[in-house]
Design an enzyme around this catalytic site. Structure first.
Site, PDB file in Angstrom:
ATOM      1  N   CYS A   1       6.919  20.237   1.568  1.00  0.00           N
ATOM      2  CA  CYS A   1       5.344  20.432   1.402  1.00  0.00           C
ATOM      3  C   CYS A   1       5.587  20.638   3.296  1.00  0.00           C
ATOM      4  CB  CYS A   1       4.498  19.604   1.165  1.00  0.00           C
ATOM      5  SG  CYS A   1       4.735  17.657   1.378  1.00  0.00           S
TER       6      CYS A   1
ATOM      7  N   ARG B   1      -0.407  28.477   6.152  1.00  0.00           N
ATOM      8  CA  ARG B   1       1.085  27.862   6.843  1.00  0.00           C
ATOM      9  C   ARG B   1       2.167  28.440   5.996  1.00  0.00           C
ATOM     10  NH1 ARG B   1       0.355  22.174   6.088  1.00  0.00           N
ATOM     11  NH2 ARG B   1       1.844  21.976   8.198  1.00  0.00           N
TER      12      ARG B   1
END
Length: 300
Positions: A258, A199
Protein backbone atom coordinates in the site's frame (compact mmCIF):
# COMPACT_ATOMS: atom_id res chain seq x y z
CA UNK A 1 -10.57 -22.84 20.84
CA UNK A 2 -7.93 -20.78 19.03
CA UNK A 3 -8.97 -17.92 16.74
CA UNK A 4 -6.55 -17.12 13.93
CA UNK A 5 -8.35 -14.85 11.45
CA UNK A 6 -11.64 -13.37 12.68
CA UNK A 7 -13.51 -13.52 15.96
CA UNK A 8 -17.14 -12.45 16.30
CA UNK A 9 -18.51 -10.38 19.18
CA UNK A 10 -20.36 -13.30 20.88
CA UNK A 11 -17.21 -15.42 20.63
CA UNK A 12 -15.12 -12.70 22.26
CA UNK A 13 -17.67 -12.34 25.05
CA UNK A 14 -17.55 -16.08 25.70
CA UNK A 15 -13.76 -16.09 25.61
CA UNK A 16 -13.53 -13.25 28.14
CA UNK A 17 -16.10 -14.89 30.41
CA UNK A 18 -14.30 -18.24 30.32
CA UNK A 19 -11.19 -16.91 32.02
CA UNK A 20 -8.93 -18.22 29.26
CA UNK A 21 -5.69 -16.26 28.83
CA UNK A 22 -6.59 -13.44 26.48
CA UNK A 23 -5.50 -9.89 25.69
CA UNK A 24 -7.55 -7.40 23.68
CA UNK A 25 -5.83 -4.57 21.78
CA UNK A 26 -7.37 -1.30 20.59
CA UNK A 27 -5.42 -0.18 17.50
CA UNK A 28 -7.53 2.83 16.51
CA UNK A 29 -5.51 5.50 14.68
CA UNK A 30 -5.75 8.46 12.32
CA UNK A 31 -2.89 9.30 9.95
CA UNK A 32 -3.97 12.93 9.78
CA UNK A 33 -4.17 13.23 13.58
CA UNK A 34 -1.82 10.74 15.30
CA UNK A 35 -3.09 11.67 18.78
CA UNK A 36 -6.64 10.73 17.85
CA UNK A 37 -6.34 7.01 18.57
CA UNK A 38 -5.11 7.40 22.12
CA UNK A 39 -7.73 10.07 22.82
CA UNK A 40 -10.52 7.79 21.60
CA UNK A 41 -9.10 4.90 23.66
CA UNK A 42 -9.20 7.02 26.82
CA UNK A 43 -12.81 7.91 26.07
CA UNK A 44 -14.01 4.35 25.52
CA UNK A 45 -12.64 0.89 24.87
CA UNK A 46 -13.50 -2.75 25.44
CA UNK A 47 -12.99 -3.51 29.15
CA UNK A 48 -9.43 -4.61 29.85
CA UNK A 49 -8.12 -3.60 26.42
CA UNK A 50 -4.58 -2.33 25.82
CA UNK A 51 -3.91 0.57 23.48
CA UNK A 52 -1.54 -0.31 20.59
CA UNK A 53 -0.52 2.88 18.81
CA UNK A 54 0.73 2.67 15.21
CA UNK A 55 3.43 5.28 15.72
CA UNK A 56 4.47 4.47 19.28
CA UNK A 57 4.21 0.68 19.46
CA UNK A 58 3.82 -0.79 15.97
CA UNK A 59 6.47 1.21 14.11
CA UNK A 60 10.21 1.53 14.65
CA UNK A 61 11.57 4.40 16.66
CA UNK A 62 12.84 7.19 14.47
CA UNK A 63 16.20 8.81 15.12
CA UNK A 64 17.27 12.38 14.47
CA UNK A 65 17.28 13.82 10.93
CA UNK A 66 20.79 14.08 9.45
CA UNK A 67 22.10 16.96 7.28
CA UNK A 68 21.42 14.97 4.11
CA UNK A 69 17.80 14.39 5.14
CA UNK A 70 18.19 10.76 6.13
CA UNK A 71 17.14 9.50 9.54
CA UNK A 72 19.63 7.43 11.49
CA UNK A 73 18.53 5.02 14.18
CA UNK A 74 20.50 5.53 17.37
CA UNK A 75 21.21 1.88 18.23
CA UNK A 76 21.51 -1.37 16.34
CA UNK A 77 18.87 -2.79 18.67
CA UNK A 78 16.40 -0.24 17.25
CA UNK A 79 17.22 -0.91 13.62
CA UNK A 80 13.94 -1.21 11.69
CA UNK A 81 12.99 -4.39 9.90
CA UNK A 82 11.64 -2.44 6.91
CA UNK A 83 11.75 0.95 5.23
CA UNK A 84 8.89 3.30 4.47
CA UNK A 85 6.88 5.83 6.42
CA UNK A 86 5.91 3.27 9.07
CA UNK A 87 8.99 1.03 9.32
CA UNK A 88 8.50 -2.20 11.19
CA UNK A 89 10.34 -2.48 14.50
CA UNK A 90 12.63 -5.49 14.51
CA UNK A 91 11.23 -8.67 16.05
CA UNK A 92 13.36 -8.38 19.16
CA UNK A 93 12.16 -4.87 19.95
CA UNK A 94 8.56 -5.89 19.30
CA UNK A 95 8.88 -8.85 21.67
CA UNK A 96 10.22 -6.53 24.36
CA UNK A 97 7.10 -4.39 24.09
CA UNK A 98 4.87 -7.46 24.27
CA UNK A 99 6.67 -8.52 27.45
CA UNK A 100 6.38 -5.02 28.94
CA UNK A 101 2.59 -5.05 28.59
CA UNK A 102 2.29 -8.59 29.96
CA UNK A 103 1.49 -10.48 26.78
CA UNK A 104 2.61 -14.11 26.92
CA UNK A 105 2.87 -16.99 24.49
CA UNK A 106 -0.14 -18.82 25.92
CA UNK A 107 -2.56 -15.93 25.29
CA UNK A 108 -5.20 -15.47 22.63
CA UNK A 109 -4.81 -12.00 21.14
CA UNK A 110 -7.81 -10.08 19.80
CA UNK A 111 -7.24 -6.86 17.86
CA UNK A 112 -9.74 -4.21 16.82
CA UNK A 113 -10.06 -0.59 15.78
CA UNK A 114 -12.67 1.98 14.83
CA UNK A 115 -11.37 2.23 11.25
CA UNK A 116 -12.78 -0.71 9.31
CA UNK A 117 -9.90 -3.01 10.31
CA UNK A 118 -7.40 -0.69 8.61
CA UNK A 119 -4.98 -0.43 11.55
CA UNK A 120 -5.58 -3.51 13.70
CA UNK A 121 -4.39 -5.70 10.83
CA UNK A 122 -0.87 -4.37 11.47
CA UNK A 123 -0.75 -5.94 14.94
CA UNK A 124 -2.45 -9.10 13.67
CA UNK A 125 0.33 -9.52 11.11
CA UNK A 126 3.14 -8.56 13.49
CA UNK A 127 2.09 -11.20 15.99
CA UNK A 128 2.10 -13.83 13.24
CA UNK A 129 5.54 -12.53 12.23
CA UNK A 130 6.64 -13.02 15.84
CA UNK A 131 5.52 -16.65 15.64
CA UNK A 132 2.21 -16.24 17.49
CA UNK A 133 -0.68 -17.82 15.60
CA UNK A 134 -3.44 -17.18 18.17
CA UNK A 135 -4.47 -13.70 17.07
CA UNK A 136 -7.76 -12.65 15.49
CA UNK A 137 -9.45 -9.48 14.29
CA UNK A 138 -12.71 -8.56 16.03
CA UNK A 139 -15.07 -8.50 13.07
CA UNK A 140 -16.82 -5.13 12.95
CA UNK A 141 -14.49 -3.53 15.48
CA UNK A 142 -15.59 -1.48 18.45
CA UNK A 143 -18.76 -0.47 16.60
CA UNK A 144 -19.95 -4.10 16.46
CA UNK A 145 -19.12 -4.56 20.15
CA UNK A 146 -21.22 -1.55 21.15
CA UNK A 147 -24.05 -2.28 18.72
CA UNK A 148 -24.50 -5.61 20.52
CA UNK A 149 -25.08 -3.69 23.77
CA UNK A 150 -21.79 -4.58 25.40
CA UNK A 151 -20.14 -2.30 27.95
CA UNK A 152 -17.07 -0.13 27.42
CA UNK A 153 -14.76 1.52 29.90
CA UNK A 154 -12.72 4.71 29.87
CA UNK A 155 -9.34 5.83 31.15
CA UNK A 156 -5.89 4.28 31.12
CA UNK A 157 -5.39 0.55 30.69
CA UNK A 158 -4.98 -1.45 33.86
CA UNK A 159 -1.41 -2.17 34.94
CA UNK A 160 -0.03 -5.53 33.80
CA UNK A 161 2.75 -7.69 35.17
CA UNK A 162 5.90 -8.11 33.07
CA UNK A 163 5.88 -11.31 31.05
CA UNK A 164 8.55 -13.08 29.04
CA UNK A 165 7.24 -13.33 25.50
CA UNK A 166 9.47 -15.61 23.44
CA UNK A 167 9.86 -15.19 19.72
CA UNK A 168 9.10 -18.25 17.61
CA UNK A 169 9.70 -19.00 13.95
CA UNK A 170 7.95 -16.38 11.84
CA UNK A 171 4.50 -17.38 10.58
CA UNK A 172 4.25 -14.44 8.15
CA UNK A 173 6.42 -13.67 5.14
CA UNK A 174 8.11 -10.28 4.88
CA UNK A 175 9.73 -9.12 1.64
CA UNK A 176 11.73 -5.99 0.85
CA UNK A 177 12.25 -3.82 -2.24
CA UNK A 178 15.10 -5.97 -3.54
CA UNK A 179 12.94 -9.09 -3.32
CA UNK A 180 10.15 -7.38 -5.25
CA UNK A 181 12.51 -5.92 -7.85
CA UNK A 182 14.19 -9.27 -8.45
CA UNK A 183 10.85 -10.89 -9.27
CA UNK A 184 9.36 -7.93 -11.15
CA UNK A 185 7.72 -9.08 -14.35
CA UNK A 186 8.02 -12.74 -13.41
CA UNK A 187 4.88 -14.83 -13.44
CA UNK A 188 5.67 -16.15 -9.97
CA UNK A 189 4.97 -12.75 -8.34
CA UNK A 190 1.72 -10.76 -8.30
CA UNK A 191 1.67 -7.43 -6.48
CA UNK A 192 -1.63 -6.19 -5.06
CA UNK A 193 -1.74 -2.47 -4.24
CA UNK A 194 -4.33 -1.56 -1.59
CA UNK A 195 -4.34 2.20 -2.14
CA UNK A 196 -7.24 4.21 -3.55
CA UNK A 197 -7.51 4.03 -7.37
CA UNK A 198 -6.47 7.66 -7.94
CA UNK A 199 -3.26 7.14 -5.96
CA UNK A 200 -2.59 3.84 -7.69
CA UNK A 201 -2.98 5.49 -11.10
CA UNK A 202 -0.69 8.34 -10.08
CA UNK A 203 -3.33 11.04 -10.48
CA UNK A 204 -2.81 12.27 -6.91
CA UNK A 205 -0.25 11.59 -4.20
CA UNK A 206 -0.95 13.27 -0.86
CA UNK A 207 1.73 11.53 1.22
CA UNK A 208 4.74 10.41 -0.81
CA UNK A 209 7.11 12.37 -3.09
CA UNK A 210 6.39 10.33 -6.23
CA UNK A 211 3.02 9.34 -7.72
CA UNK A 212 2.26 6.05 -9.42
CA UNK A 213 2.60 2.36 -8.65
CA UNK A 214 4.99 -0.57 -8.92
CA UNK A 215 4.94 -1.80 -12.53
CA UNK A 216 2.47 -4.61 -13.06
CA UNK A 217 0.74 -4.20 -9.70
CA UNK A 218 -2.99 -4.91 -9.50
CA UNK A 219 -5.24 -2.52 -7.60
CA UNK A 220 -7.66 -3.59 -4.87
CA UNK A 221 -8.48 -0.81 -2.37
CA UNK A 222 -8.46 -2.21 1.16
CA UNK A 223 -12.00 -0.92 1.79
CA UNK A 224 -13.27 -3.41 -0.81
CA UNK A 225 -13.05 -6.20 1.76
CA UNK A 226 -15.59 -4.69 4.15
CA UNK A 227 -19.35 -5.00 3.65
CA UNK A 228 -22.06 -2.43 4.40
CA UNK A 229 -22.35 -3.81 7.94
CA UNK A 230 -18.72 -2.92 8.73
CA UNK A 231 -17.62 -6.56 8.78
CA UNK A 232 -15.49 -8.56 6.39
CA UNK A 233 -17.44 -9.94 3.46
CA UNK A 234 -18.26 -13.67 3.54
CA UNK A 235 -15.41 -16.01 2.65
CA UNK A 236 -17.08 -17.23 -0.54
CA UNK A 237 -17.59 -13.68 -1.84
CA UNK A 238 -14.00 -12.73 -1.03
CA UNK A 239 -12.72 -15.80 -2.84
CA UNK A 240 -14.74 -14.95 -5.93
CA UNK A 241 -13.49 -11.37 -5.91
CA UNK A 242 -9.84 -12.29 -5.52
CA UNK A 243 -10.14 -15.00 -8.15
CA UNK A 244 -11.52 -12.39 -10.52
CA UNK A 245 -8.66 -10.05 -9.72
CA UNK A 246 -5.91 -12.67 -10.04
CA UNK A 247 -7.25 -14.11 -13.31
CA UNK A 248 -5.50 -17.45 -12.86
CA UNK A 249 -2.37 -16.14 -11.15
CA UNK A 250 -1.23 -18.25 -8.21
CA UNK A 251 -2.38 -16.93 -4.82
CA UNK A 252 0.87 -18.18 -3.30
CA UNK A 253 2.79 -15.62 -5.35
CA UNK A 254 0.87 -12.57 -4.12
CA UNK A 255 2.76 -9.74 -2.43
CA UNK A 256 0.63 -7.10 -0.70
CA UNK A 257 1.56 -3.43 -0.50
CA UNK A 258 0.00 0.00 0.00
CA UNK A 259 1.49 3.36 0.97
CA UNK A 260 3.40 2.34 4.10
CA UNK A 261 2.54 -1.31 4.72
CA UNK A 262 -0.49 -0.79 6.96
CA UNK A 263 -3.63 -0.68 4.81
CA UNK A 264 -2.29 -3.58 2.70
CA UNK A 265 -3.17 -5.93 5.54
CA UNK A 266 -6.97 -6.04 5.17
CA UNK A 267 -6.30 -7.51 1.70
CA UNK A 268 -3.88 -10.06 3.13
CA UNK A 269 -6.33 -11.03 5.88
CA UNK A 270 -9.22 -11.22 3.39
CA UNK A 271 -7.27 -13.64 1.21
CA UNK A 272 -6.70 -15.85 4.23
CA UNK A 273 -10.39 -15.68 5.18
CA UNK A 274 -11.16 -16.70 1.59
CA UNK A 275 -9.05 -19.82 2.00
CA UNK A 276 -6.30 -18.62 -0.34
CA UNK A 277 -3.48 -18.95 2.17
CA UNK A 278 -1.19 -16.42 3.83
CA UNK A 279 0.54 -14.28 1.25
CA UNK A 280 3.57 -12.01 1.60
CA UNK A 281 3.79 -8.38 2.75
CA UNK A 282 6.07 -5.72 1.32
CA UNK A 283 6.04 -3.67 4.51
CA UNK A 284 7.96 -0.70 3.13
CA UNK A 285 5.42 -0.44 0.31
CA UNK A 286 5.15 2.56 -2.02
CA UNK A 287 6.78 5.00 0.44
CA UNK A 288 9.88 2.79 0.43
CA UNK A 289 9.79 1.88 -3.26
CA UNK A 290 9.56 5.46 -4.56
CA UNK A 291 12.39 6.60 -2.28
CA UNK A 292 14.90 5.20 -4.76
CA UNK A 293 14.75 6.92 -8.19
CA UNK A 294 16.39 3.86 -9.79
CA UNK A 295 13.29 1.77 -9.20
CA UNK A 296 10.72 1.78 -12.02
CA UNK A 297 7.38 3.55 -11.66
CA UNK A 298 4.21 3.05 -13.66
CA UNK A 299 1.19 5.31 -14.03
CA UNK A 300 -2.26 4.85 -15.63
Amino acid sequence: MTYTTLIQVPELKSLMASGSPCMVFDCSFDLANPAWGEARFLESHIPGAIHADLDKHLSARHGSPQPDGTVMVAKDADRPASGGRHPLPNRERFSEWLSEIGFSNDMQAVVYDRNGANYCGRLWWMLKWAGHEAVAVLDGGLQAWQEAGNPVESGEASARFQSNFELKAALARLVNADDVLEQLGQGSQTIIDARAPARYRGEVEPLDPVAGHIPGALNRPFTTNIGPDGRFKPARQLREEFSGLLQGREASGVVHQCGSGVSALPNLIAMEIAGLGRSALYAGSWSDWCGNPQRPVETS
